[in-house]
Design a protein around this motif. Structure first.
Motif, PDB file in Angstrom:
ATOM      1  N   VAL A   6      -8.209 -41.114  -4.396  1.00 57.98           N
ATOM      2  CA  VAL A   6      -9.578 -40.983  -3.909  1.00 57.98           C
ATOM      3  C   VAL A   6      -9.542 -40.131  -2.644  1.00 57.98           C
ATOM      4  N   SER A   7     -10.457 -39.188  -2.555  1.00 58.56           N
ATOM      5  CA  SER A   7     -10.568 -38.365  -1.350  1.00 58.56           C
ATOM      6  C   SER A   7     -11.720 -38.864  -0.498  1.00 58.56           C
ATOM      7  N   LEU A   8     -11.484 -38.922   0.814  1.00 56.34           N
ATOM      8  CA  LEU A   8     -12.495 -39.352   1.773  1.00 56.34           C
ATOM      9  C   LEU A   8     -12.723 -38.244   2.790  1.00 56.34           C
ATOM     10  N   TRP A   9     -13.956 -38.137   3.284  1.00 59.40           N
ATOM     11  CA  TRP A   9     -14.275 -37.130   4.294  1.00 59.40           C
ATOM     12  C   TRP A   9     -13.791 -37.595   5.648  1.00 59.40           C
ATOM     13  N   SER A  10     -13.172 -36.664   6.364  1.00 59.14           N
ATOM     14  CA  SER A  10     -12.703 -36.954   7.717  1.00 59.14           C
ATOM     15  C   SER A  10     -13.682 -36.399   8.737  1.00 59.14           C
ATOM     16  N   ILE A  11     -13.476 -36.780   9.973  1.00 56.86           N
ATOM     17  CA  ILE A  11     -14.298 -36.278  11.061  1.00 56.86           C
ATOM     18  C   ILE A  11     -14.073 -34.788  11.295  1.00 56.86           C
ATOM     19  N   ASN A  12     -13.024 -34.237  10.688  1.00 54.59           N
ATOM     20  CA  ASN A  12     -12.729 -32.803  10.794  1.00 54.59           C
ATOM     21  C   ASN A  12     -13.344 -32.016   9.648  1.00 54.59           C
ATOM     22  N   ASP A  13     -14.278 -32.633   8.923  1.00 54.64           N
ATOM     23  CA  ASP A  13     -14.929 -32.004   7.772  1.00 54.64           C
ATOM     24  C   ASP A  13     -13.940 -31.557   6.701  1.00 54.64           C
ATOM     25  N   GLN A  14     -12.914 -32.367   6.498  1.00 56.42           N
ATOM     26  CA  GLN A  14     -11.919 -32.119   5.452  1.00 56.42           C
ATOM     27  C   GLN A  14     -11.842 -33.353   4.571  1.00 56.42           C
ATOM     28  N   GLU A  15     -11.558 -33.124   3.296  1.00 56.08           N
ATOM     29  CA  GLU A  15     -11.299 -34.250   2.402  1.00 56.08           C
ATOM     30  C   GLU A  15      -9.822 -34.602   2.505  1.00 56.08           C
ATOM     31  N   ILE A  16      -9.552 -35.885   2.651  1.00 57.56           N
ATOM     32  CA  ILE A  16      -8.173 -36.353   2.726  1.00 57.56           C
ATOM     33  C   ILE A  16      -7.967 -37.375   1.626  1.00 57.56           C
ATOM     34  N   ASN A  17      -6.936 -37.138   0.834  1.00 59.04           N
ATOM     35  CA  ASN A  17      -6.555 -38.066  -0.219  1.00 59.04           C
ATOM     36  C   ASN A  17      -5.304 -38.790   0.258  1.00 59.04           C
ATOM     37  N   THR A  79     -16.911 -47.774   6.644  1.00 61.08           N
ATOM     38  CA  THR A  79     -17.962 -47.315   5.729  1.00 61.08           C
ATOM     39  C   THR A  79     -19.068 -46.588   6.480  1.00 61.08           C
ATOM     40  N   GLN A  80     -18.850 -46.328   7.754  1.00 59.39           N
ATOM     41  CA  GLN A  80     -19.815 -45.546   8.524  1.00 59.39           C
ATOM     42  C   GLN A  80     -19.780 -44.090   8.066  1.00 59.39           C
ATOM     43  N   THR A  81     -20.852 -43.368   8.326  1.00 56.13           N
ATOM     44  CA  THR A  81     -20.902 -41.953   7.958  1.00 56.13           C
ATOM     45  C   THR A  81     -19.947 -41.147   8.830  1.00 56.13           C
ATOM     46  N   SER A  82     -19.551 -39.991   8.346  1.00 57.56           N
ATOM     47  CA  SER A  82     -18.695 -39.099   9.125  1.00 57.56           C
ATOM     48  C   SER A  82     -19.359 -38.707  10.439  1.00 57.56           C
ATOM     49  N   GLU A  83     -20.680 -38.525  10.419  1.00 56.79           N
ATOM     50  CA  GLU A  83     -21.392 -38.153  11.650  1.00 56.79           C
ATOM     51  C   GLU A  83     -21.256 -39.247  12.706  1.00 56.79           C
ATOM     52  N   THR A  84     -21.417 -40.500  12.310  1.00 56.08           N
ATOM     53  CA  THR A  84     -21.270 -41.615  13.240  1.00 56.08           C
ATOM     54  C   THR A  84     -19.832 -41.687  13.741  1.00 56.08           C
ATOM     55  N   GLN A  85     -18.883 -41.475  12.841  1.00 56.31           N
ATOM     56  CA  GLN A  85     -17.476 -41.500  13.227  1.00 56.31           C
ATOM     57  C   GLN A  85     -17.124 -40.340  14.162  1.00 56.31           C
ATOM     58  N   LYS A  86     -17.719 -39.168  13.941  1.00 58.77           N
ATOM     59  CA  LYS A  86     -17.467 -38.025  14.828  1.00 58.77           C
ATOM     60  C   LYS A  86     -17.879 -38.355  16.256  1.00 58.77           C
ATOM     61  N   LEU A  99     -11.839 -41.708   8.703  1.00 62.50           N
ATOM     62  CA  LEU A  99     -12.281 -41.352   7.358  1.00 62.50           C
ATOM     63  C   LEU A  99     -13.455 -42.227   6.956  1.00 62.50           C
ATOM     64  N   SER A 100     -14.408 -41.621   6.262  1.00 66.09           N
ATOM     65  CA  SER A 100     -15.602 -42.342   5.840  1.00 66.09           C
ATOM     66  C   SER A 100     -15.504 -42.778   4.384  1.00 66.09           C
ATOM     67  N   ASP A 101     -15.645 -44.076   4.176  1.00 66.29           N
ATOM     68  CA  ASP A 101     -15.717 -44.637   2.829  1.00 66.29           C
ATOM     69  C   ASP A 101     -17.156 -45.102   2.585  1.00 66.29           C
ATOM     70  N   VAL A 102     -18.099 -44.251   2.982  1.00 66.79           N
ATOM     71  CA  VAL A 102     -19.520 -44.584   2.910  1.00 66.79           C
ATOM     72  C   VAL A 102     -19.962 -44.923   1.486  1.00 66.79           C
ATOM     73  N   ASN A 103     -19.322 -44.341   0.482  1.00 69.56           N
ATOM     74  CA  ASN A 103     -19.666 -44.622  -0.918  1.00 69.56           C
ATOM     75  C   ASN A 103     -18.811 -45.720  -1.534  1.00 69.56           C
ATOM     76  N   HIS A 104     -17.933 -46.312  -0.749  1.00 70.73           N
ATOM     77  CA  HIS A 104     -17.081 -47.438  -1.163  1.00 70.73           C
ATOM     78  C   HIS A 104     -16.102 -47.089  -2.286  1.00 70.73           C
ATOM     79  N   TYR A 105     -15.730 -45.831  -2.417  1.00 71.11           N
ATOM     80  CA  TYR A 105     -14.768 -45.461  -3.464  1.00 71.11           C
ATOM     81  C   TYR A 105     -13.394 -46.066  -3.189  1.00 71.11           C
ATOM     82  N   PHE A 106     -12.914 -45.900  -1.974  1.00 73.67           N
ATOM     83  CA  PHE A 106     -11.592 -46.401  -1.600  1.00 73.67           C
ATOM     84  C   PHE A 106     -11.568 -47.926  -1.646  1.00 73.67           C
ATOM     85  N   SER A 107     -12.531 -48.546  -0.968  1.00 73.83           N
ATOM     86  CA  SER A 107     -12.546 -50.009  -0.868  1.00 73.83           C
ATOM     87  C   SER A 107     -12.758 -50.688  -2.219  1.00 73.83           C
TER      88      SER A 107
END
Length: 161
Positions: A6-17, A79-86, A99-107
């Motif tokens: 599963v890839s999650l968005w980071s605060i650096n605007d990159q997907e990290i798996n 599960t916070q948004t990337s914007e909140t995490q930034k 990393l944001s798991d806002v859509n709960h894919y990872f969890s």
């Protein structure tokens, strides 16, 4: 157990798996960091394990150099948004990605424990130590949050080959 693909968005605007990371990594999951000017959910401090996210995040910041020197990656997930995490990462001066798991894919794939408050589904606090995509250790429950980093460092010093 293997980490999910599963890839999650980071605060650096990159997907990290996380499943594709090599070497040793620490993935700490937390409910949410507070944000200046925004109220925390009512009764937050009375919910077991809810309070303490910012001290936990900062404890990893304070020990980042040691992890980095030993080639260990650090990742925080909520599960916070990337914007909140930034905002939190900038305000707290974090040297590692959130990393944001806002859509709960990872969890949901790992069936991680959640808590629900005011309509929000938040991760309960836990920490995974992984090696090349394989979960080697899970700390749950994590209490007190700011001391988790000490447990993690002790486990790694005894088990890292």
């Amino acid at each position: 157990m293997l980490l999910p693909d599963v890839s999650l968005w980071s605060i650096n605007d990159q997907e990290i798996n996380l499943s594709r990371l090599s070497g040793w990594n620490v993935i700490f999951c937390y409910p949410m960091t507070g944000r200046p000017g925004f109220a925390i959910p009512e009764g937050w401090v009375q919910i077991p394990g809810a309070a303490g996210c910012t001290p936990q995040v900062c404890s990893y910041r304070e020990n980042y150099t040691e992890f980095n020197r030993n080639g260990i990656g650090i990742y925080g997930i909520s599960t916070q948004t990337s914007e909140t995490q930034k905002e939190a990462a900038s305000r707290l001066g974090l040297p590692y990605p959130l990393l944001s798991d806002v859509n709960h894919y990872f969890s949901s794939t790992l069936k991680l424990p959640l808590l629900e408050v005011e309509g929000l589904k938040l991760l309960k606090r836990l920490t995974l130590i992984t090696q090349s995509g394989m979960i080697k250790k899970c700390f749950y429950p994590v209490f007190p949050p700011d001391k988790n980093v000490i447990e993690v460092m002790a486990w790694l010093s005894e088990n890292q080959a």
